[in-house]
Motif scaffolding. Structure first.
Motif, PDB file in Angstrom:
ATOM      1  N   ASN A   1     -30.365  76.511 -20.940  1.00  0.00           N
ATOM      2  CA  ASN A   1     -29.263  77.354 -21.402  1.00  0.00           C
ATOM      3  C   ASN A   1     -29.723  78.789 -21.624  1.00  0.00           C
ATOM      4  N   SER A   2     -30.668  79.245 -20.837  1.00  0.00           N
ATOM      5  CA  SER A   2     -31.097  80.645 -20.959  1.00  0.00           C
ATOM      6  C   SER A   2     -29.971  81.598 -20.596  1.00  0.00           C
ATOM      7  N   SER A   3     -29.031  81.121 -19.783  1.00  0.00           N
ATOM      8  CA  SER A   3     -27.815  81.875 -19.491  1.00  0.00           C
ATOM      9  C   SER A   3     -26.649  80.891 -19.422  1.00  0.00           C
TER      10      SER A   3
ATOM     11  N   GLY B   1     -27.939  74.730 -31.644  1.00  0.00           N
ATOM     12  CA  GLY B   1     -28.415  75.658 -30.626  1.00  0.00           C
ATOM     13  C   GLY B   1     -27.388  75.898 -29.534  1.00  0.00           C
ATOM     14  N   ILE B   2     -26.293  76.634 -29.866  1.00  0.00           N
ATOM     15  CA  ILE B   2     -25.253  76.946 -28.885  1.00  0.00           C
ATOM     16  C   ILE B   2     -25.371  78.429 -28.543  1.00  0.00           C
ATOM     17  N   SER B   3     -25.841  78.720 -27.359  1.00  0.00           N
ATOM     18  CA  SER B   3     -26.011  80.113 -26.924  1.00  0.00           C
ATOM     19  C   SER B   3     -26.337  80.107 -25.430  1.00  0.00           C
ATOM     20  N   PRO B   4     -26.137  81.211 -24.724  1.00  0.00           N
ATOM     21  CA  PRO B   4     -25.663  82.492 -25.233  1.00  0.00           C
ATOM     22  C   PRO B   4     -24.153  82.612 -25.294  1.00  0.00           C
ATOM     23  N   GLY B   5     -23.418  81.606 -24.782  1.00  0.00           N
ATOM     24  CA  GLY B   5     -21.972  81.685 -24.765  1.00  0.00           C
ATOM     25  C   GLY B   5     -21.448  82.613 -23.684  1.00  0.00           C
TER      26      GLY B   5
END
Length: 524
Positions: A111-113, A196-200
């Motif tokens: 989830n880096s992007s 850990g919810i990101s970057p959205g």
């Protein structure tokens, strides 16, 4: 069969899962080896052969796959086993009807992007445009699963019903831990932990029950209904919200912990082209604990609002906000914010909540709220560096009609660095289209009750305070009841100061000219 399943579930160890496999199940190890190559075809072959049966992913093995389809009426045991694809964003498991998955680890491409394609589990029904009906995917049970590192969603469900996510762990996802769009009877329960919810994609969510915003057709995109998150933890979503419903009906958020999220829990309208269309109906937000970070609201409920206050496209009807604990919620120095905000609501019940160390306001009755009750809440301190009147309870704007009664508003404020702390207990900011009954509240804020400098009088003509007002327009005959009475005077003529009677109409506040003491002799 149930005895073998229950034994395997209770111990979740290699030996008992092996017994289950030998007795009732089909082992994926007969088809795939977990050797690091792409084994999608092999695993899918095993799933197809075991359709409607129990399938065992062997303890201690990992299988690299692309999208797998789980057939209807199938049970998967995966304790100690993992399926993964760390290179390509995709849906790893696409589920049929009546599917149960126990203990499986599912890993994605990271989830880096944000990448909408990255989904751990997909549950997708179908809308039939020819006859305007929905074919729901149904009866899904996920227990003890570990879903992590996806660019989009941990679990994504649309046109689905009767879903349970039980004691699962969902971590490191780009947009949402669990997303339900037009879902019915979907429940996230029993210590499920989302972190850990990101970057959205501007927005991001721990759990959201919503509907698509492509059209305002409730036939094609109905409300999510009768869904809940109960007894779970959502943390580390500093960009947006922990728990959310857009236009949901009868959504319950209860007994959860929300930590390190910009916004805690919300029930708000859906939108079409950024315009509110459908308000949430009967949301219940009860007994949650929310730890704020000073950048967003702890709890907010909003109807479908228009450009003009007082005429919503739809009220958020019958919201229940009871028994929640909010710590350090609100937006620092935002004079329109607060720890708990309602706007565009009908019959809101805000009862028995505990709010501590709030930013600017504790409870903000913003605008267009009819029939609200704010009762039995404990609010300790409100603070700001730039706004001079941080308040426990504020009626911020117009078209507000309701009751504020029986609350405890406590100023402590000994360790804050902000310039303004707990200035006003109850602050009624406007006079136009406002009818608020202020009852008896325990209140130690600097100014217990403050009405707008433009003038305000409660329609009942009876107010409650420990002092006479210092501002606002009052009418002859108004009365302020003393909320802190004690026996005063000398022996032989002692009295109780019951309150103060208004003898003039205007906005001056001189004792013995505008206000006269109402004394009652005690006989002592």
């Amino acid at each position: 069969m149930s005895d073998f399943i229950n034994k395997a579930l209770s111990k979740k160890n290699k030996d008992d899962i092996g017994i289950l496999q030998n007795s009732l199940g089909i082992g994926i190890s007969k088809y795939a080896k977990g050797d690091g190559t792409d084994e999608t075809a092999k695993v899918q072959s095993g799933l197809n052969d075991a359709s409607g049966k129990i399938i065992i992913f062997p303890y201690g093995f990992s299988f690299k796959v692309s999208t797998l389809t789980i057939p209807d009426n199938t049970i998967i045991f995966g304790y100690g086993s993992k399926i993964y694809n760390t290179t390509t964003h995709q849906t790893i498991l696409s589920l049929g009807n009546n599917v149960k998955i126990y203990g499986l680890e599912i890993q994605g491409a990271g989830n880096s992007s944000y990448n909408e394609l990255g989904r751990g589990i997909g549950i997708l029904g179908n809308y039939n445009s020819s006859n305007s009906t929905i074919d729901y995917k149904s009866d899904i049970y996920l227990k003890d699963c570990y879903i992590h590192d996806f660019g989009g969603h941990g679990v994504h469900a649309e046109y689905a019903k009767n879903i349970k996510i039980d004691n699962c762990k969902i971590e490191n996802v780009g947009y949402s831990g669990v997303m339900g769009l037009s879902v019915l009877n979907m429940h996230v329960i029993n210590r499920t932990h989302i972190k850990g919810i990101s970057p959205g994609n501007t927005y991001s969510y721990g759990v959201i029950f919503s509907r698509r915003a492509d059209t305002n057709s409730l036939t094609q995109y109905p409300r999510s209904k009768d869904c809940s998150v109960v007894g779970c933890t959502v943390e580390d979503n500093p960009n947006w919200e922990g728990l959310d419903t857009h236009a949901g009906e009868n959504i319950l958020f209860a007994n959860n912990i929300v930590r390190n999220c910009k916004i805690g829990i919300v029930a708000v309208p859906s939108q079409l082209a950024t315009v509110d269309d459908y308000a949430p109906l009967s949301p219940k937000i009860v007994n949650n604990i929310i730890y704020g970070i000073g950048t967003g609201v702890g709890i907010t409920v909003s109807g479908a609002l228009t450009a003009t206050n007082g005429t919503p496209a739809g009220y958020a009807s019958n919201p229940v906000i009871h028994g929640n604990t909010l710590n350090e919620c609100g937006i620092a120095d935002d004079q329109y914010g607060g720890a708990l905000i309602i706007k565009g609501t009908r019959n809101a019940s805000i009862v028995g909540n505990s709010l501590r160390d709030n930013y600017v306001f504790g409870i903000n009755i913003y605008h267009t709220n009819t029939g609200f009750t704010v009762q039995g809440n404990t609010i300790q301190d409100a603070r700001s560096n730039t706004y001079t009147a941080p308040s426990a309870i504020v009626v911020r704007a117009d078209y507000n009609y309701g009751i504020i009664n029986g609350n405890s508003l406590i100023k402590v404020g000994t360790s804050f660095t902000e310039a303004y702390v707990s200035t006003r207990g109850i602050f009624i900011n406007l006079t136009t289209n406002v009818d608020v009954e202020v009852g008896i509240n325990y209140n130690t804020f600097t100014t217990p009750v403050r009405f707008s400098s433009h003038g305000f009088a409660v329609d009942s003509k009876k107010l409650y305070s420990s002092t006479i007002p210092t501002s606002g327009l009052f009418t002859k005959g108004d009365y302020v009841e003393n909320i802190n009475p004690s026996e005063l005077g000398a022996v032989g003529s002692k009295y109780i100061l019951n309150g103060w009677k208004r003898m003039t109409t205007g906005n001056s506040h001189v004792l013995n000219t505008d206000w006269f003491e109402d004394r009652g002799l005690t006989g002592n």
